[in-house]
Design an enzyme around this catalytic site. Structure first.
Site, short mmCIF file in Angstrom:
data_model
loop_
_atom_site.label_atom_id
_atom_site.label_comp_id
_atom_site.label_asym_id
_atom_site.label_seq_id
_atom_site.Cartn_x
_atom_site.Cartn_y
_atom_site.Cartn_z
N GLU A 215 0.87 -1.18 0.00
CA GLU A 215 0.00 0.00 0.00
C GLU A 215 0.91 1.23 0.00
OE1 GLU A 215 -3.18 0.12 -0.34
OE2 GLU A 215 -3.69 -1.99 -0.12
N CYS A 249 -2.21 9.21 2.31
CA CYS A 249 -1.77 8.68 1.02
C CYS A 249 -2.76 8.96 -0.09
CB CYS A 249 -1.48 7.18 1.13
SG CYS A 249 -2.88 6.21 1.72
#
EC number: 1.2.1.28
Length: 436
Positions: A215, A249
């Site tokens: 991720e 993110c």
């Protein structure tokens, strides 16, 4: 904070291997009980998490309740409600060439898993993958981020209260500890962090042919079309860009706006920033002084015009909410994922140009956001820009749905999780054929 020696890390790894071999973790009732214990431990340590996240990242309670504790508890409840359904074997037809037979697919645990947690949402992005490991029937070693020490200590306390170390354990540490852990033959690795470290993780995993989920991140564009609702767009920018000091993110990394509405949009945005985020620490804390210095260096090098913000205090790990207009693709602010409260502004003159330039300069971001009223145009854009996820007229909240997979593509990552997708990620699909 005590770090384990390599010998003790090896001993813990061996203990988890042995415990997994007993098949205790495969029992569905055991998995549910484990989720309940995790839930209880998180709730019991809520006040400690509030304090730790305020110290490490300057997070207010409402953000913690939404994006840290609340997200974890919701994920647990969703898994508890659906686990019986997920673990059931899936019957499939038997074609003539293998008939007569009974065929089905089952999901089997991988074994001993390793979760490497990030600093930006250290509770959510460490414990939500753990939920996947638990519902998949695995054991798990967790290494939380060393740059959020207060929160990492509370995570260790939560895990120690909920689980025996041969089942789930926390190992604190930095690069040395992580390097040693990555040398071990884990059965599955789940990493959240930067692309550079993700490459290191993948290289280490390849030595043991260990499957990984990465991720990562990237420069997520927020594209504003001429027919966009500008007030709605500003509302979403204020939330998405500046929450957690931009350290998300899937935050909009840069604003890419049609020239015809740029001035009107920026006028609204700058006024909102001045009114609602007036202080140097209004958006929270950056994780380290080094991160502040990195962002200040980029601001000093930019060729754009600072419309608001740019005040920094390194010792307080603070940088004011900043908007920079007149940025070009070759500007230092566009050279890397910012991961801070700086919003570069670029403009385009046609939809075709917008699509082509995003794909050329920062392809395959973790998320793409498009604002506009014409759904055909907006959907056309997200269909022509490869990305992990996408939204029209909204930002980030797709990550809160357990019905949607969350993950990247290319440089923004590989693999996905949340809800049923976490279960699928942390298990192996096993084909079974039974001949009567």
């Amino acid at each position: 904070m005590n770090y384990l020696s390599p010998a003790k890390i090896d001993s813990l790894f061996s203990a988890q291997k042995a415990y997994f071999a007993t098949r205790a973790t495969a029992d569905v009732g055991f998995r549910k009980q484990s989720l309940e214990r995790l839930k209880e431990a998180v709730i019991n340590n809520k006040e400690a998490l509030y304090s730790a996240l305020a110290e490490d990242l300057g997070k207010p309670k409402d953000v913690v309740d939404l994006a840290e504790i609340g997200a974890v508890l919701h994920e647990i409840d969703f898994a508890l409600a659906h686990l019986d359904e997920w673990v059931a074997p899936v019957s499939v037809p038997s074609p003539d060439i293998i008939a007569p037979s009974e065929c089905y697919v089952v999901q089997e645990p991988y074994g001993v898993t390793y979760i490497i947690g990030p600093f930006n949402y250290p509770v959510n992005l460490t414990l939500t993958p753990l939920i996947g490991a638990i519902i998949g029937g695995n054991t798990c070693i967790i290494k939380p981020s060393e740059t959020t020490p207060e929160t990492s200590a509370v995570i260790e306390k939560i895990i120690a209260e909920a689980f025996a170390p041969e089942y789930v354990a926390v190992i604190q540490g930095g690069r040395d500890e992580n390097s040693h852990l990555l040398s071990l033959p884990f059965d599955f690795i789940f990493f959240t962090g930067s692309p550079n470290v993700g490459k290191v993780v993948m290289q280490a995993a390849a030595k043991h042919l260990t499957p990984v989920v990465l991720e990562l991140g990237g420069k997520c564009p927020l594209i504003v079309l001429p027919d966009a609702d500008l007030d709605q767009t500003v509302n979403q920018l204020m939330f998405g860009k500046f929450i957690n000091s931009g350290q998300t993110c899937i935050a909009p990394d840069y604003l890419y706006v049609h020239y015809s509405v740029k001035d009107a949009l920026l006028e609204r945005l700058v006024e909102r920033v001045k009114t609602e985020l007036p202080e140097i620490n209004s958006t929270g804390k950056l994780v380290t002084e080094r991160q502040v210095q990195r962002l200040v260096s980029l601001l000093e090098a930019t060729q754009g015009q600072v419309l608001v913000g740019s005040q920094a205090d390194v010792s307080k790990r603070a940088l004011s909410a900043t908007v920079v207009d007149g940025v070009e693709w070759n500007d230092p602010l566009m050279s890397e994922e910012l991961f801070g409260p700086i919003l570069p502004v670029l403009e385009f003159d046609s939809v075709r140009t917008a699509i082509d330039q995003v794909n050329k300069h920062h392809p395959k971001p973790l998320a793409v956001y498009v604002f506009g009223k014409d759904m055909d145009v907006a959907k056309g854009i997200i269909n022509q820009i490869q990305s992990g996820d996408a939204q029209v007229n909204g930002v980030m909240l797709h990550a809160f749905s357990p019905y949607l997979p969350f993950g990247g593509i290319g440089a923004s990552g590989m693999g996905e999780y949340h809800g049923h997708f976490s279960y699928l990620t942390f298990t192996h699909k096993k084909s079974v054929r039974i001949v009567p």
